[in-house]
Design a protein around this motif. Sequence first.
Motif, PDB file in Angstrom:
ATOM      1  N   SER A 539       1.168  -1.222  -0.068  1.00  0.00           N
ATOM      2  CA  SER A 539       0.480  -0.016  -0.184  1.00  0.00           C
ATOM      3  C   SER A 539       1.082   1.394   0.246  1.00  0.00           C
ATOM      4  N   VAL A 540       0.056   2.413  -0.306  1.00  0.00           N
ATOM      5  CA  VAL A 540       0.963   3.850  -0.676  1.00  0.00           C
ATOM      6  C   VAL A 540       0.009   4.954   0.728  1.00  0.00           C
ATOM      7  N   ALA A 541       0.464   5.210   1.356  1.00  0.00           N
ATOM      8  CA  ALA A 541       0.859   6.805   1.942  1.00  0.00           C
ATOM      9  C   ALA A 541       1.418   7.424   1.783  1.00  0.00           C
ATOM     10  N   SER A 542       1.205   8.137   0.848  1.00  0.00           N
ATOM     11  CA  SER A 542       2.346   9.245   0.810  1.00  0.00           C
ATOM     12  C   SER A 542       2.915  10.242   1.317  1.00  0.00           C
ATOM     13  N   PRO A 543       4.495  10.123   1.865  1.00  0.00           N
ATOM     14  CA  PRO A 543       5.493   9.300   1.193  1.00  0.00           C
ATOM     15  C   PRO A 543       5.804   8.336   1.565  1.00  0.00           C
ATOM     16  N   LEU A 544       5.257   7.441   1.978  1.00  0.00           N
ATOM     17  CA  LEU A 544       5.762   6.317   3.057  1.00  0.00           C
ATOM     18  C   LEU A 544       4.428   5.113   1.833  1.00  0.00           C
ATOM     19  N   ILE A 545       5.300   4.351   1.644  1.00  0.00           N
ATOM     20  CA  ILE A 545       5.650   3.549   0.961  1.00  0.00           C
ATOM     21  C   ILE A 545       5.346   1.520   1.806  1.00  0.00           C
ATOM     22  N   ALA A 546       4.813   1.052   1.714  1.00  0.00           N
ATOM     23  CA  ALA A 546       4.501  -0.555   2.722  1.00  0.00           C
ATOM     24  C   ALA A 546       4.254  -1.245   1.438  1.00  0.00           C
ATOM     25  N   TYR A 547       5.610  -2.444   2.280  1.00  0.00           N
ATOM     26  CA  TYR A 547       6.151  -3.798   1.587  1.00  0.00           C
ATOM     27  C   TYR A 547       6.188  -4.630   2.433  1.00  0.00           C
ATOM     28  N   MET A 557       8.853   2.801   3.683  1.00  0.00           N
ATOM     29  CA  MET A 557      10.138   3.178   3.391  1.00  0.00           C
ATOM     30  C   MET A 557       9.583   4.536   2.462  1.00  0.00           C
ATOM     31  N   THR A 558      10.033   5.683   2.650  1.00  0.00           N
ATOM     32  CA  THR A 558       9.918   6.521   1.525  1.00  0.00           C
ATOM     33  C   THR A 558      10.372   6.571   0.150  1.00  0.00           C
ATOM     34  N   LEU A 559      10.839   6.285  -1.054  1.00  0.00           N
ATOM     35  CA  LEU A 559      11.651   5.355  -2.051  1.00  0.00           C
ATOM     36  C   LEU A 559      12.774   6.042  -2.422  1.00  0.00           C
ATOM     37  N   ALA A 577       8.892   9.072 -10.552  1.00  0.00           N
ATOM     38  CA  ALA A 577       8.965   7.826  -9.967  1.00  0.00           C
ATOM     39  C   ALA A 577       7.729   7.555  -8.960  1.00  0.00           C
ATOM     40  N   ALA A 578       8.325   8.633  -7.551  1.00  0.00           N
ATOM     41  CA  ALA A 578       7.550   8.201  -6.594  1.00  0.00           C
ATOM     42  C   ALA A 578       6.109   7.989  -6.960  1.00  0.00           C
ATOM     43  N   ALA A 580       4.771   7.415  -8.530  1.00  0.00           N
ATOM     44  CA  ALA A 580       3.751   6.149 -10.154  1.00  0.00           C
ATOM     45  C   ALA A 580       3.895   4.648  -9.081  1.00  0.00           C
ATOM     46  N   VAL A 581       4.498   5.002  -8.195  1.00  0.00           N
ATOM     47  CA  VAL A 581       4.611   3.758  -6.857  1.00  0.00           C
ATOM     48  C   VAL A 581       2.674   3.622  -6.604  1.00  0.00           C
ATOM     49  N   ARG A 582       2.325   2.599  -6.918  1.00  0.00           N
ATOM     50  CA  ARG A 582       0.980   2.394  -6.411  1.00  0.00           C
ATOM     51  C   ARG A 582       0.927   0.676  -5.155  1.00  0.00           C
ATOM     52  N   ALA A 583      -0.849   0.509  -5.161  1.00  0.00           N
ATOM     53  CA  ALA A 583      -0.287  -0.937  -4.163  1.00  0.00           C
ATOM     54  C   ALA A 583       0.314  -2.193  -5.067  1.00  0.00           C
ATOM     55  N   TYR A 584       0.581  -2.993  -4.776  1.00  0.00           N
ATOM     56  CA  TYR A 584       0.869  -3.862  -5.720  1.00  0.00           C
ATOM     57  C   TYR A 584       2.106  -3.543  -6.687  1.00  0.00           C
ATOM     58  N   SER A 585       2.104  -2.587  -6.507  1.00  0.00           N
ATOM     59  CA  SER A 585       3.849  -2.058  -7.417  1.00  0.00           C
ATOM     60  C   SER A 585       4.913  -2.941  -7.355  1.00  0.00           C
ATOM     61  N   SER A 586       5.746  -2.812  -7.918  1.00  0.00           N
ATOM     62  CA  SER A 586       7.213  -3.781  -7.847  1.00  0.00           C
ATOM     63  C   SER A 586       9.044  -2.512  -7.721  1.00  0.00           C
ATOM     64  N   ILE A 587       9.640  -2.694  -6.788  1.00  0.00           N
ATOM     65  CA  ILE A 587      10.104  -1.369  -7.114  1.00  0.00           C
ATOM     66  C   ILE A 587      11.355  -2.650  -7.126  1.00  0.00           C
TER      67      ILE A 587
END
Length: 739
Positions: A539-547, A557-559, A577-578, A580-587
């Motif tokens: 999930s994403v709650a900008s700027p935090l990315i859950a993984y 983390m943040t990107l 790039a930041a 573009a990150v969504r739930a189920y994205s791959s980094i």
Amino acid sequence: MKIKKSLLGIVLSLSMLINVMVPASTFATTLDYKTSVAKMKQLGIIDSTVTNVNKKMTNGELIKAMAIADGLGDSAASLRGKTIFPDVASGSVLSGYVNAIVGEGLLYGTNDGYFHPASSATYQDICVNMVHLLGYSKSDLTGSFPINYIKKASDLELTDKLNLRTTDTITINAAAVMFDRLLSTQVKGSTTKENFSQASNLYTDCIIQDDSDSYDNLADNEILTDKGIMTISASNKKKIKVGPTFRVKIEDGQITKVYGELRATVSVTVNTILGNVVYYDKDGAQTSMTLPSGISYYYHGQKQDYAKLNSILVPNMSIIIDNSDKVLNNYAVITDPIYSKPELAKDFNTKSDTLGDITFDPDTKIMKNGKFITKEEIGDRDVVYSVTDINGNNRYILVTSNYIEGNITEFIASNDATNAIEVDKKSYTYSKNMDITNLSSFKTGDLVSVMIGHDGKVVGIKSIEQKIGSMGEYLILGNLKTSDKLNDNQVITDKGTLTVKDGLNPLEIGVKYQLYVSDTMITKIDRKENSTEKYSVTSVASPLIAYTDDAGKAKTMTLPKASLYYYHGVSVDYEVAAKAVRAYSSIILTKKSDNVGYDYAVIVDANFGEPQVYKADNIKLINQFKNIKYNYIYRNANIQETDLNAYDVVYFVSDIWNKNTFVYVYDKVKMGTIKAVTPDILNPTGVTIDNVNYTFSKYFNKARLNNYDGSMDGFLTEVKVDEFKTLVLGIDGTIVDIH
């Protein structure tokens, strides 16, 4: 070419009653005895064995100095024999110099008929004779002898600050200063401002800018100087080096004698360059210098623009700088790295410490394609060199991997010599190290691989059964999972879309590889270049990315900041790039080689798997529901599997590693009467309903359209014009099914 002399020659042992002081020139000239003595010893005008430079110069030493200064030194050896002077031994070395001077009309004799070789030469003797050497005669002078000659010597600045009287004896020091000045004094009547050394062809000062080791365009017996290309014997070449100014004798374009290095130089070997600041090693530590702007820079004989030097300089180039004090027109010579004879790596045993004349040792780095490698990474079509700077230092081993594949179309020859090969109508010149005797094994039409050296010239040829292309570095940015526009065997790279040859292992997204590519086909995987960090976004709650990490733990983390970002196969900035990150994205992240910070990041959208139509007879889909772990099913809202309807289009959505999965259900259909099959019923790509054309998805089973039904009107059993049908559409608007 010798200067013509006339009238009174060298005046020896004439005791003069006149002993006066002649005023020195008004021009200030520094008396640098040490430098003048060193230069005259270098030329042989002053004997190199002389240690006491304050001793008196003898008549014998003066006659020898005059002969050598006038370019008669070589001929004097062949003129040894009888002389007109009883005190000069027949056949002695001195007799040769005396006879050479007599032959030039410079010596007429003395009052008593003797030469007096051991007597001291006087100030007036050296002045008179230097004035005559410069082409002046008695008729050119005013006043009485010898004052008129001494005054002329003063006017010509030969005697500045010596402050001697006419019959004073001359020391080696003083004589060296006068000869040094003589050589650079303009001769009488010269319209080209020719000085004495040029007129007598005694020497020429040349900046040595290249030899055959530093410049492939030169033959082994050639050197490039600021006076042009000169030939040089092997014995003389050993005395000379690239960079300094050398005093040499040139005859008919050949350097016949090397007197020695004229001025001091300092040499630095480039490690890196930033602007015009060069970083280099000194005494085991890296230091730097700003290249001086007030001097001339030469590279392969061409003067270079100071502002563009950083576009020329590369590691292991040498910069030899004229470091003389108080010298005008200082310069620097830039030389290429020195390459050994190339060795072909064919059949190289990586367990061996040698390849031809090249030795591998633990302290020597091996570089290929700008990166350090091990021996095991040398390929069988590579060309290997031992590389040093101009002084033989800073050694490393260079591996070039550059070859051309194709059919031989012609062997090109000129002047009865084969000098190039044409492959697929394009010509390639042979290196001077190419063994052309091997050409007898080839004929036109043969499929070959032509190995190219560091200079772009052919160093070897081998037969091949099929093309595998050339090796290069490729970053994999996408595949069928990330783009429906790709076929199963295609990948997106940082150099474009490529097709993967059947049988190769899958290429991982976000990874750099060394790949062999022929045209647009990946024919061989050489190796994986790096490792990656993989992040499956929940999930994403900008700027935090859950993984979820590899251990299954939830983290945020943040990107991270990286040098480059890629999204949808193209380079983007951090902000794009930041977002573009969504739930189920791959980094995918890759660290820099120094392990500090990230080199690049690849962002990949959630992967929508193959669309499948939910029907009771779709056993494959039913089994997927049973066997794949997914988080939820979504159709406008979360639903259960029991809520699915017939002809719903189902997608299993996940990151590209299938770590986190949910099911997305799409239920859009189009009902209506088919008015056309496009482009025709024999090759259908879509249908038209209500004047709107709908295209078949790549996942649509076209086999259903190609069954001949035995009827009079055609082939299509499922789709016919004027029939009422329901089109099951996927999320991209294409037809997934028809009923």
